[in-house]
Design a protein around this motif. Structure first.
Motif, PDB file in Angstrom:
ATOM      1  N   SER A   2      33.832  44.230  39.376  1.00  0.00           N
ATOM      2  CA  SER A   2      34.926  43.973  39.892  1.00  0.00           C
ATOM      3  C   SER A   2      35.938  43.705  38.809  1.00  0.00           C
ATOM      4  CB  SER A   2      35.017  42.674  40.714  1.00  0.00           C
ATOM      5  OG  SER A   2      36.459  42.334  41.146  1.00  0.00           O
ATOM      6  N   ALA A   3      37.345  44.338  39.160  1.00  0.00           N
ATOM      7  CA  ALA A   3      38.502  44.309  38.087  1.00  0.00           C
ATOM      8  C   ALA A   3      39.094  42.956  38.401  1.00  0.00           C
ATOM      9  CB  ALA A   3      39.310  45.254  38.474  1.00  0.00           C
ATOM     10  N   GLU A   4      38.855  42.040  39.385  1.00  0.00           N
ATOM     11  CA  GLU A   4      39.125  40.992  39.651  1.00  0.00           C
ATOM     12  C   GLU A   4      38.730  39.757  38.632  1.00  0.00           C
ATOM     13  OE1 GLU A   4      41.467  39.880  41.882  1.00  0.00           O
ATOM     14  OE2 GLU A   4      41.675  42.040  42.379  1.00  0.00           O
ATOM     15  N   PRO A   5      39.705  38.938  37.772  1.00  0.00           N
ATOM     16  CA  PRO A   5      39.212  37.839  36.872  1.00  0.00           C
ATOM     17  C   PRO A   5      38.393  36.837  37.790  1.00  0.00           C
ATOM     18  CG  PRO A   5      41.573  37.562  37.338  1.00  0.00           C
ATOM     19  CD  PRO A   5      41.189  39.029  38.150  1.00  0.00           C
ATOM     20  N   ALA A   6      37.505  36.430  37.217  1.00  0.00           N
ATOM     21  CA  ALA A   6      36.446  35.148  37.938  1.00  0.00           C
ATOM     22  C   ALA A   6      37.483  33.911  37.897  1.00  0.00           C
ATOM     23  CB  ALA A   6      35.454  35.094  36.811  1.00  0.00           C
ATOM     24  N   GLY A   7      37.368  33.134  39.152  1.00  0.00           N
ATOM     25  CA  GLY A   7      38.446  32.163  39.200  1.00  0.00           C
ATOM     26  C   GLY A   7      37.529  30.799  38.841  1.00  0.00           C
TER      27      GLY A   7
END
Length: 59
Positions: A2-7
């Motif tokens: 995923s291109a989303e940064p980890a929370g």
């Protein structure tokens, strides 16, 4: 992938308890500050330094 940064990772029990304590303390401190600001204004007005309707007197 995923291109989303980890929370941020979830809080531990101790971190959650500390966060709750700090939030309650912050609320108390804000309330105390508000009371002190009002009291300071009342004392200033009583001393003639501040006219409650118009603000500080010119020097």
């Amino acid at each position: 992938m995923s291109a989303e940064p980890a929370g941020p990772p979830p809080l531990t029990g101790d971190e959650h308890a500390e966060l709750m304590f700090l939030r309650a303390e912050n609320a108390l401190l804000r309330t105390e500050r508000d009371i002190l600001v009002k009291a300071a204004g009342w004392f200033a007005a009583d001393a003639g330094v501040l006219d409650r309707r118009t603000g500080p007197e010119p020097r």
